[in-house]
Design a protein around this motif. Structure first.
Motif: not given
Length: 384
Positions: A186-187, A189-191, A193, A301, A309-311, A317, A319
């Motif tokens: 999830a992190f 993918e967060m980075r 995005r 978050h 975005l919040e994991m 994850l 959005f």
């Protein structure tokens, strides 16, 4: 067969500053197309030449583990089937207590750290030792020409972090840090995005890493002392969220921290409830909480000018954009510890001086030092 750079070849000029060398992949033209690993070239000393082997027998990075507690065992277990790195020796003050470790992993245990630093069959050390010991152990390993992987936090003081990074740079050896949550799906993918601009400008980051681990502390254990675990859950938990926040919002410029022991018994020295406000160098703000006497929670978050975005946990994850349209993902789990150690092995093979960019690692330690000072004084502290 492609020869990897030795520590001497990988050494940067004495006048140059440590460069950023985080997640950038090596030039594809310099590596074989198949997954490669490394080992000693026949006829040479292990420290003289490292080679990539594309066909035939696969060789790997031989490492010694210093610190055979719960987490040291977890690290060893994570790479027991790895084709890139393996633990071949352990270090403990009392080797007789670790017969099970030797039986399970086939790794001899010795009492003297200096012994593994002299051992030509050992190419790297993995440090899962008390935090205050990291500084001296990293420098000793670097001076012995060993690659170094150290559990977080790198050190507890900025000056010590700078000296450790410089020792590895000067010796031309790779330095890895155990920020395993950099590999949480999830992190990652967060980075991706955020870098793609999905939430626009990063304005604010909230993070919480809490759990019941404080209840497991025993009086007199090193993790139960303020010297090794200042500011409550920051060293076992909070530094992970701090590292995430630095990656997402940039270097920390100022902190204001409150930390107290609310529930733990008096014979446990450490705090159990810690809350921190941040100001980042780019003007973004942040908030971090770590509580060690409550239910398990990992949450990051990030609020931006186009949405958030919040994991939650390693794989969840969510959005939400400014237009009200959202998305929720459940990503497949991974072995974070294996990925972290193998990223270190890959960095060694590619001749990269460090896995975590040194400016991020040093700012993280400087922010931790400032958090400790702020919690003690009750006042905001500028991060130097």
């Amino acid at each position: 067969m492609i020869r990897a750079r030795s520590p001497e070849e990988g050494r940067r000029p004495e006048s140059g500053a440590a460069a950023s060398c985080g997640d950038t992949a090596p030039d594809s033209a310099s590596l074989p197309s198949k997954r490669a690993s490394f080992g000693a070239h026949p006829g040479y000393g292990i420290r003289d030449v490292l080679t990539f082997t594309v066909e035939g027998e696969i060789t790997m990075l031989n490492a010694a583990l210093h610190g055979l507690g719960r987490w040291g065992n977890r690290l060893t277990d994570s790479v027991k089937a790895s084709t890139k790195i393996r633990i071949v020796k352990g270090v403990s003050r009392d080797p007789s207590r670790h017969a099970e470790f030797t039986q399970k992993y086939g790794a001899a245990v010795v009492a003297d750290y200096a012994e593994v630093l002299r051992d030509p069959q050992i190419q790297a050390v993995v440090l899962a030792t008390p935090h205050t010991q990291h500084h001296a152990q990293i420098i000793a390993a670097a001076q012995a020409g060993k690659y170094v992987f150290v559990e977080k936090p790198l050190t507890l003081k900025r000056a010590h972090a700078e000296e450790a990074v410089e020792a590895c740079r000067k010796a031309g050896v790779t330095l890895g840090i155990g920020f395993n949550r950099r590999h949480a799906p999830a992190f990652v993918e967060m980075r991706r995005r955020i870098a793609a601009g999905d939430i626009g400008q990063v304005l604010h980051v909230e993070a919480n890493f809490s759990g019941p681990s404080g209840w497991q502390l025993k009086p007199g254990a090193w993790r139960a002392t303020r010297a090794e675990s200042p500011a409550g859950g920051m060293t076992p938990r909070g530094v992970h969220t701090l590292d995430a926040m630095i990656q997402l919002a940039g270097p920390v410029a100022e902190v204001c921290a409150h930390s107290s022991r609310r529930a733990l018994a008096a014979d446990i020295e450490v705090d159990d409830t810690t809350a921190i406000l941040f100001r980042f160098a780019n003007g973004a703000t942040g908030q971090l909480t770590t509580i060690t006497v409550t239910g398990e929670l990992w949450r990051v978050h990030v609020f931006g000018s186009k949405g958030w975005l919040e994991m939650r946990g390693d794989t969840g994850l969510e959005f939400l954009g400014n237009d009200g349209k959202g998305e929720r993902l459940a990503l497949p789990a991974v072995d974070k510890e294996q990925l972290t150690l193998e990223a270190f092995a890959d960095a060694v093979a590619a001749g990269k001086p460090c896995v975590v960019p040194p400016e991020e690692a040093i700012n993280g330690v400087a922010a931790l030092e400032a958090i400790i000072a702020s919690a003690d004084s009750g006042k905001p502290v500028i991060v130097r």
